[in-house]
Design a protein around this motif. Structure first.
Motif, PDB file in Angstrom:
ATOM      1  N   VAL A   1       0.850  -1.186   0.000  1.00 31.76           N
ATOM      2  CA  VAL A   1       0.000   0.000   0.000  1.00 31.76           C
ATOM      3  C   VAL A   1       0.889   1.240   0.000  1.00 31.76           C
ATOM      4  N   LEU A   2       0.624   2.159  -0.923  1.00 30.59           N
ATOM      5  CA  LEU A   2       1.315   3.443  -0.984  1.00 30.59           C
ATOM      6  C   LEU A   2       0.318   4.532  -0.613  1.00 30.59           C
ATOM      7  N   GLU A   3       0.684   5.392   0.328  1.00 30.17           N
ATOM      8  CA  GLU A   3      -0.234   6.424   0.808  1.00 30.17           C
ATOM      9  C   GLU A   3       0.406   7.803   0.707  1.00 30.17           C
ATOM     10  N   TRP A   4      -0.236   8.692  -0.072  1.00 34.41           N
ATOM     11  CA  TRP A   4       0.151  10.093  -0.138  1.00 34.41           C
ATOM     12  C   TRP A   4      -0.897  10.936   0.585  1.00 34.41           C
ATOM     13  N   ARG A   5      -0.664  12.247   0.644  1.00 38.28           N
ATOM     14  CA  ARG A   5      -1.678  13.192   1.127  1.00 38.28           C
ATOM     15  C   ARG A   5      -1.703  14.378   0.175  1.00 38.28           C
ATOM     16  N   THR A   6      -2.868  14.676  -0.358  1.00 33.93           N
ATOM     17  CA  THR A   6      -3.024  15.767  -1.317  1.00 33.93           C
ATOM     18  C   THR A   6      -4.211  16.622  -0.903  1.00 33.93           C
ATOM     19  N   ASP A   7      -4.016  17.930  -0.887  1.00 36.84           N
ATOM     20  CA  ASP A   7      -5.101  18.872  -0.614  1.00 36.84           C
ATOM     21  C   ASP A   7      -5.620  19.386  -1.954  1.00 36.84           C
ATOM     22  N   VAL A   8      -6.847  19.017  -2.315  1.00 36.72           N
ATOM     23  CA  VAL A   8      -7.447  19.417  -3.585  1.00 36.72           C
ATOM     24  C   VAL A   8      -8.395  20.586  -3.334  1.00 36.72           C
ATOM     25  N   LEU A   9      -8.079  21.749  -3.929  1.00 35.84           N
ATOM     26  CA  LEU A   9      -8.889  22.954  -3.781  1.00 35.84           C
ATOM     27  C   LEU A   9      -9.640  23.177  -5.090  1.00 35.84           C
ATOM     28  N   SER A  10     -10.947  22.983  -5.065  1.00 37.42           N
ATOM     29  CA  SER A  10     -11.753  23.099  -6.279  1.00 37.42           C
ATOM     30  C   SER A  10     -12.281  24.520  -6.441  1.00 37.42           C
ATOM     31  N   SER A  11     -12.358  24.951  -7.686  1.00 32.41           N
ATOM     32  CA  SER A  11     -12.946  26.245  -8.026  1.00 32.41           C
ATOM     33  C   SER A  11     -13.984  26.029  -9.115  1.00 32.41           C
ATOM     34  N   HIS A  12     -14.620  27.113  -9.558  1.00 30.29           N
ATOM     35  CA  HIS A  12     -15.670  26.986 -10.560  1.00 30.29           C
ATOM     36  C   HIS A  12     -15.118  26.483 -11.895  1.00 30.29           C
ATOM     37  N   ALA A  13     -13.899  26.869 -12.225  1.00 33.90           N
ATOM     38  CA  ALA A  13     -13.348  26.547 -13.539  1.00 33.90           C
ATOM     39  C   ALA A  13     -12.220  25.521 -13.501  1.00 33.90           C
ATOM     40  N   GLY A  14     -11.796  25.074 -12.341  1.00 29.65           N
ATOM     41  CA  GLY A  14     -10.686  24.131 -12.272  1.00 29.65           C
ATOM     42  C   GLY A  14     -10.407  23.727 -10.845  1.00 29.65           C
ATOM     43  N   GLU A  15      -9.160  23.339 -10.585  1.00 29.30           N
ATOM     44  CA  GLU A  15      -8.778  22.945  -9.232  1.00 29.30           C
ATOM     45  C   GLU A  15      -7.276  23.132  -9.053  1.00 29.30           C
ATOM     46  N   GLN A  16      -6.873  23.288  -7.800  1.00 29.93           N
ATOM     47  CA  GLN A  16      -5.462  23.363  -7.438  1.00 29.93           C
ATOM     48  C   GLN A  16      -5.167  22.207  -6.512  1.00 29.93           C
ATOM     49  N   ARG A  17      -4.050  21.514  -6.788  1.00 34.94           N
ATOM     50  CA  ARG A  17      -3.700  20.340  -5.996  1.00 34.94           C
ATOM     51  C   ARG A  17      -2.357  20.577  -5.318  1.00 34.94           C
ATOM     52  N   ILE A  18      -2.337  20.432  -4.000  1.00 42.13           N
ATOM     53  CA  ILE A  18      -1.143  20.696  -3.200  1.00 42.13           C
ATOM     54  C   ILE A  18      -0.690  19.381  -2.570  1.00 42.13           C
ATOM     55  N   ALA A  19       0.529  18.970  -2.892  1.00 36.94           N
ATOM     56  CA  ALA A  19       1.083  17.730  -2.348  1.00 36.94           C
ATOM     57  C   ALA A  19       1.575  17.986  -0.929  1.00 36.94           C
ATOM     58  N   LEU A  20       0.978  17.326   0.043  1.00 31.71           N
ATOM     59  CA  LEU A  20       1.374  17.478   1.445  1.00 31.71           C
ATOM     60  C   LEU A  20       2.348  16.396   1.889  1.00 31.71           C
ATOM     61  N   ARG A  21       2.491  15.344   1.088  1.00 27.89           N
ATOM     62  CA  ARG A  21       3.430  14.264   1.416  1.00 27.89           C
ATOM     63  C   ARG A  21       4.121  13.854   0.117  1.00 27.89           C
ATOM     64  N   PRO A  22       5.289  14.451  -0.183  1.00 26.37           N
ATOM     65  CA  PRO A  22       5.929  14.181  -1.481  1.00 26.37           C
ATOM     66  C   PRO A  22       6.370  12.739  -1.655  1.00 26.37           C
ATOM     67  N   ARG A  23       6.691  12.054  -0.581  1.00 22.85           N
ATOM     68  CA  ARG A  23       7.035  10.633  -0.664  1.00 22.85           C
ATOM     69  C   ARG A  23       5.959   9.829   0.051  1.00 22.85           C
ATOM     70  N   PRO A  24       5.585   8.692  -0.505  1.00 21.19           N
ATOM     71  CA  PRO A  24       4.482   7.945   0.107  1.00 21.19           C
ATOM     72  C   PRO A  24       4.908   7.189   1.352  1.00 21.19           C
ATOM     73  N   ARG A  25       3.934   6.889   2.178  1.00 20.20           N
ATOM     74  CA  ARG A  25       4.141   5.882   3.208  1.00 20.20           C
ATOM     75  C   ARG A  25       3.925   4.514   2.563  1.00 20.20           C
ATOM     76  N   GLU A  26       4.816   3.579   2.883  1.00 22.42           N
ATOM     77  CA  GLU A  26       4.761   2.250   2.289  1.00 22.42           C
ATOM     78  C   GLU A  26       4.411   1.235   3.368  1.00 22.42           C
ATOM     79  N   ILE A  27       3.336   0.517   3.143  1.00 21.46           N
ATOM     80  CA  ILE A  27       2.896  -0.516   4.072  1.00 21.46           C
ATOM     81  C   ILE A  27       2.841  -1.834   3.307  1.00 21.46           C
ATOM     82  N   VAL A  28       3.542  -2.835   3.803  1.00 16.94           N
ATOM     83  CA  VAL A  28       3.565  -4.140   3.135  1.00 16.94           C
ATOM     84  C   VAL A  28       2.983  -5.191   4.063  1.00 16.94           C
TER      85      VAL A  28
END
Length: 388
Positions: free
Chosen positions: A22-49
């Protein structure tokens, strides 16, 4: 056994069943009327095996005692889903292992697990990592059961530090036969470069031949609000200009090279942060006439209104390669539609050429699960369109 000094205990049991990663990231998705902005809060994933081991009575007893003594501490965890076979037999006294190191997470100064005939792992320290071989800090002696061991009997896997994230479970079928399940959260996620893929307008195009589209699970929608005061008609108010297409894609990777390429691609997505092009594979534009090498006019059977074509990106399955273009103009030509492309193809386009729309896609999940089998790895990913 338990941690002694700075030496971590090793979870050395061989894996006999499918491995779940399992690979886990964190992304904050900010939606607007015409699009969206995506902010990566965890550039490297957490790895669970998750490892499942088929063990006898002694093996289950050892696993139970190891967990009892060192459950809350760090462990050395062999990554069997990244295991490789050497390209040459191993001989006692060797300090080098011929192996394609670029297909696994092998690091200088780290540890490597060496297993013979699917047995428990022996641990060796890595001195240097070269492109095609490992140089060990000490010669191989006790790690091999005989003076020479055939390469086909050997498994080499990287070792990373990890912690147990849930109880170690033992399912005993009989007194001397059971399955031990352990879940590890790995530390020190690696830096992995994005794979080399076809690209168009600055975005990669996912054209993996194992990709499976599932149109039966697709949903087409636009965010709207239904206004109902209970007395008059229901009014639909659009909330966003973006038309969303939700689908699920499945990718399968067979062999070390394909598995590592899949891992590199997932790393490049960073969960929901990065976008890419994905062909619909729907054969939407069906040619009515062939095209010459210098032509930019494509005559197709009608599939949409004329203004709906403009600005759409397409992929052509040409005999020699996949080609990508943008539709810049559209007009009616009798019963057909004539589309103008952003540039010519530079070669004749046969009438049988398949043409698909390209859509801008991103992952719709920050949590990705990969099933690693003995032959192939497979993952299913929900995706959402973020543009035309």
């Amino acid at each position: 056994m338990p941690e002694a000094g700075n030496v971590l205990p090793i979870w050395a049991f061989p894996v006999a069943q499918e491995i779940t990663e399992v690979l886990e990231w964190r992304t904050d998705v900010l939606s607007s009327h015409a699009g969206e902005q995506r902010i990566a809060l965890r550039p490297r994933p957490r790895e669970i095996v998750t490892f499942r081991h088929r063990l006898d009575a002694l093996g289950m007893a050892r696993a139970a005692e190891l967990a009892r003594a060192g459950f809350a501490g760090d462990w050395n965890v062999p990554l069997w889903h990244m295991a490789l076979q050497p390209n040459a037999d191993l001989v006692q006294g060797d300090t080098e292992i011929l192996i394609p190191t670029g297909l696994s997470d092998l690091r200088a100064g780290g540890l490597v697990a060496i297993a013979v005939d699917g047995g428990d792992a022996a641990v060796m320290e890595i001195a240097t990592v070269q492109a095609d071989w490992l140089i060990l800090a000490e010669p191989l002696v006790l790690q091999l059961p005989s003076p020479t061991v055939a390469a086909q009997r050997i498994t080499v896997a990287p070792i990373r530090a990890g912690i147990l994230t849930s109880p170690v479970e033992i399912a005993r079928r009989r007194q001397g036969d059971g399955t031990v399940t352990a879940n590890f959260l790995l530390r020190n996620a690696p830096e992995i470069a994005a794979p080399t893929m076809p690209s168009y307008l600055g975005r990669p195009v996912q054209t993996d031949p194992s990709l499976v589209r599932r149109p039966l699970t697709a949903s087409l929608r636009r965010a709207v609000e239904y206004v109902d005061n209970g007395f008059g008609p229901v009014v639909v108010e659009p909330m966003r200009d973006v038309f969303e297409r939700n689908e699920t894609i499945t990718l399968k990777a067979q062999g070390p090279t394909a598995r590592y390429s899949l891992r590199r691609w997932l790393w490049s997505l960073r969960g929901r942060q990065a976008s890419f092009w994905l062909p619909t594979w729907g054969y939407e534009l069906q040619l009515c006439t062939a095209m010459t090498s210098g032509s930019v006019l494509m005559r197709v059977a009608p599939v949409a209104s004329l203004d709906a074509y403009i600005g759409r990106r397409i992929m052509l399955e040409m005999p020699g390669a996949l080609r990508f273009r943008t539709i810049t103009a559209a007009s009616a030509d009798g019963a057909d539609h004539r589309l103008t492309l952003s540039s010519s193809l530079g070669e004749p386009v046969p009438l049988t050429t398949k043409v698909h729309f390209l859509t801008t896609i991103r992952s719709d999940a920050d949590r990705v699960e990969i099933q690693h089998g003995a032959v192939a790895s497979e993952m299913t990913l929900p995706v959402v369109g973020v543009g035309a």
